[in-house]
Design an enzyme around this catalytic site. Sequence first.
Site, PDB file in Angstrom:
ATOM      1  N   GLY A   1       0.810  -1.210   0.000  1.00  0.00           N
ATOM      2  CA  GLY A   1       0.000   0.000   0.000  1.00  0.00           C
ATOM      3  C   GLY A   1       0.843   1.260   0.000  1.00  0.00           C
TER       4      GLY A   1
ATOM      5  N   CYS B   1      -2.119  -6.485  -9.419  1.00  0.00           N
ATOM      6  CA  CYS B   1      -2.330  -5.029  -9.448  1.00  0.00           C
ATOM      7  C   CYS B   1      -2.543  -4.483 -10.855  1.00  0.00           C
ATOM      8  CB  CYS B   1      -1.163  -4.313  -8.773  1.00  0.00           C
ATOM      9  SG  CYS B   1       0.464  -4.770  -9.417  1.00  0.00           S
TER      10      CYS B   1
ATOM     11  N   GLU C   1      -9.716   0.670  -7.205  1.00  0.00           N
ATOM     12  CA  GLU C   1      -9.071  -0.641  -7.313  1.00  0.00           C
ATOM     13  C   GLU C   1      -9.853  -1.683  -6.511  1.00  0.00           C
ATOM     14  OE1 GLU C   1      -4.564  -2.402  -7.083  1.00  0.00           O
ATOM     15  OE2 GLU C   1      -5.280  -1.275  -5.354  1.00  0.00           O
TER      16      GLU C   1
ATOM     17  N   LEU D   1       5.960  -4.055 -10.530  1.00  0.00           N
ATOM     18  CA  LEU D   1       5.701  -3.100 -11.596  1.00  0.00           C
ATOM     19  C   LEU D   1       5.800  -1.667 -11.097  1.00  0.00           C
ATOM     20  CD1 LEU D   1       2.605  -4.998 -13.019  1.00  0.00           C
ATOM     21  CD2 LEU D   1       5.010  -5.360 -13.569  1.00  0.00           C
TER      22      LEU D   1
END
Length: 309
Positions: free
Chosen positions: A62, A113, A203, A282
């Site tokens: 996070g 993600c 998300e 990423l």
Amino acid sequence: MISSHRKGRLVGERTVEIIRQVLRHFGAPENLVQTPELAANRKVTSAYMSHDDISMILATGGPSMVKSAYSSGTPAIGVGKGNAPVWICDDCDVESAVTKVVNSKAFDNGVVCGSENNLILDAAIAGRFLDHAQVYGAAVLSELECKQLLAGIFSNGKGLQAEFIGQSAADICAAAGIERNYDIKLILAEVQPYDFNSILLREKLAPVLSFIKNVDDKMALDHAYEILELEGKGHTAIIHTNNQNRVRAFSAVVQVSRVLVSTAGTQGCIGADNGLNLSWTLGCGTMGGGSVSDNVSYQHLQNNKRIAY
């Protein structure tokens, strides 16, 4: 040193065990890779990040954890949140797009993600897309079922409840009182155009996708941009089209580090079926508050000594 979140500690320890087996097989010291003996918590993680013997931090998690890594005083690479908008254009191969979306977002129960999070369906092919999606195991929710999902799973607009993160679509539907006469792989919930207050546009670490029905290219580009402004800037955006002008326009608008064209989000973002570097880590660049925009590999973690004349 690999320090996993407490909820994923057993998975992390099993991963380290596999890596150590490979190191032993090739005659390398197995303690090249280690895990903390103390139970994972914020204080332990913070202590490791600022320890004198730690040379580099690779932080995945996070925003608060990534920010903590960057402020630890130790060199760090952090990655950001995903929330990929996906433009399904009226000129694409609809059935191919459906199979890629369903297989991608259902993979690992939607926690990757870079997986699809918000579909922008051109109106001309929206009906065909949704029909095919149901054939491939998606539950397209009615207005009443959307309300059930929001009330039971999203705490009435306050975000996905923690106990449903990474759960299967079938289990989520069961908890929300939603039924189908087939095995549910994916949940599709409609959001009205320009309703950027909807929690469904953020998300979703679960096999849940929002979708809007889009009337023109401007609306599609508006939504792709605004969705990333809400969450996910710097990460990934996806377009299914055969029109290179649309690819260029979409790429110019979305503030991301990787634009995937006619490919699945999960498999595409990690470089499994295109030319991107093969990696599950990423970077989101400065757009996402990070230091790199690449798919992170060992090359980002090594020091290189060069002799130059």
